[in-house]
Design an enzyme around this catalytic site. Structure first.
Site, short mmCIF file in Angstrom:
data_model
loop_
_atom_site.label_atom_id
_atom_site.label_comp_id
_atom_site.label_asym_id
_atom_site.label_seq_id
_atom_site.Cartn_x
_atom_site.Cartn_y
_atom_site.Cartn_z
N ASP A 71 -9.10 -19.32 24.89
CA ASP A 71 -9.12 -20.06 26.09
C ASP A 71 -9.82 -21.30 26.17
OD1 ASP A 71 -11.01 -18.27 25.56
OD2 ASP A 71 -10.23 -17.39 27.78
N ASN A 140 -13.31 -8.82 36.61
CA ASN A 140 -12.62 -8.68 38.09
C ASN A 140 -11.01 -8.37 37.41
OD1 ASN A 140 -11.73 -10.84 36.31
ND2 ASN A 140 -11.81 -12.10 37.74
N HIS A 142 -10.60 -9.70 34.32
CA HIS A 142 -8.98 -11.20 33.39
C HIS A 142 -9.19 -10.75 32.30
CE1 HIS A 142 -12.97 -13.36 33.50
NE2 HIS A 142 -12.44 -13.61 31.84
N GLU A 147 -6.61 -14.83 35.31
CA GLU A 147 -7.22 -14.01 37.01
C GLU A 147 -6.13 -13.08 36.89
OE1 GLU A 147 -9.89 -14.34 36.67
OE2 GLU A 147 -10.84 -16.38 36.20
C1 GLP Z 1 -15.18 -15.18 30.27
C2 GLP Z 1 -14.04 -15.70 28.73
C3 GLP Z 1 -12.86 -14.53 28.35
C4 GLP Z 1 -13.60 -13.24 27.94
C5 GLP Z 1 -14.47 -13.44 29.59
C6 GLP Z 1 -15.71 -11.72 29.71
O1 GLP Z 1 -14.02 -15.14 31.70
N1 GLP Z 1 -13.01 -16.18 29.41
O2 GLP Z 1 -11.95 -14.51 27.12
O3 GLP Z 1 -13.16 -12.10 27.91
O4 GLP Z 1 -14.95 -13.99 30.00
O5 GLP Z 1 -16.86 -12.37 28.52
P1 GLP Z 1 -18.64 -11.56 28.40
O6 GLP Z 1 -17.97 -11.28 27.16
O7 GLP Z 1 -19.81 -12.73 28.30
O8 GLP Z 1 -18.81 -10.72 29.48
#
Ligand code: GLP
Length: 250
Positions: A71, A140, A142, A147
């Site tokens: 993303d 959440n 995702h 989402e």
């Molecule tokens: C972001 C990214 C995800 C990632 C998630 C968790 O929103 N778009 O791809 O897996 O957050 O991030 P973190 O590893 O910083 O908790």
């Protein structure tokens, strides 16, 4: 074909990174021209550091590898220090011998988001599909920026970020406040991700415990996008003790 998610619980986040990097390194040793999906966020940072060490110390080569990122924030260009292109260049790509033209991160300032998303899917197909996609998980549930409510067959597209995602990414690790976090992103869809031959989801810390329990032990539901990986034939979650703390089975 349907499968069950395999679960590995590690003592620490360092052990999660060690395991994940070894799996990725083994794939690249066996298949030097592998197509690998990558993720951003705090969770994979140690894994990327370890892969960079393996390149430096043991000569692990990425010269024929192609990468695809999950993303990108909509509105940020690749030079913005919170863009995922910047993150990947900084944490991994500049430290290994991957060819820049083989690294695919969606362009957050593309003139036409639909065309950009379609081109991304076409490039995945041209690469022969993705051998392994590394994933994180949001609090959440995702995956990428899919989402809750995202359809199981969703493709790469422009999406809205949930308020909880904006809050999670403005806690000081990345953006300084919620107002600075973009409201939209380009994200590979759940259908896009599920087509990868192998999935590896990492989670560390107690903040992920509910999402991990829901994803592994809840019913498959769009309420928790990661639970939609339950029917993937080759999906492994590698988590630390804290992220596993709400699991009944662990
Ligand atoms: C972001 C990214 C995800 C990632 C998630 C968790 O929103 N778009 O791809 O897996 O957050 O991030 P973190 O590893 O910083 O908790």
């Amino acid at each position: 074909m349907s499968g069950t998610i395999k679960l590995e619980v590690c003592e620490s986040s360092a052990d999660v990174a060690l395991k994940a990097s070894e799996i990725i390194a083994s794939l690249i040793r066996a298949t030097p021209d592998a197509a690998i999906g990558l993720a951003t966020g705090s969770t994979p940072e140690q894994t990327y550091a370890r892969l960079a060490d393996l390149h430096r110390g043991e000569g692990l080569r990425f010269a024929r590898v192609t990468s695809f990122n999950l993303d990108e924030y909509w509105g940020l260009d690749g030079d913005h220090n919170q863009s995922y292109r910047y993150f990947m260049d900084d944490r991994l790509f500049r430290k290994i011998d991957i060819r820049p033209w083989n690294t695919h991160v969606l362009n957050g300032t593309a003139a036409n988001p639909d065309l950009e998303c379609r081109a991304f899917e076409t490039k995945i197909l041209a690469a022969g599909g993705i051998d392994l996609w590394l994933l994180g998980i949001g609090t959440n549930g995702h995956i990428a920026f899919n989402e809750p409510g995202s359809p199981v067959d969703s493709r790469t597209r422009l999406v809205n970020l949930a308020p909880s995602t904006i809050a999670a990414n403005s806690d000081g690790r990345f953006f300084k406040d919620a107002a600075s976090v973009p409201r939209f992103a380009l994200s590979a869809g759940i259908g896009t991700i599920r087509e990868a031959r192998r999935l590896l989801l990492l989670a560390t810390g107690s903040g992920k415990a509910d999402a991990i329990a829901q994803a592994l032990e809840g019913p498959p539901s769009t309420d928790c996008p990661a639970s939609l990986l339950q029917s993937h034939p080759d999906c492994t979650f590698i988590v630390d003790r804290e992220a596993a703390s709400r699991l009944e089975s662990a």
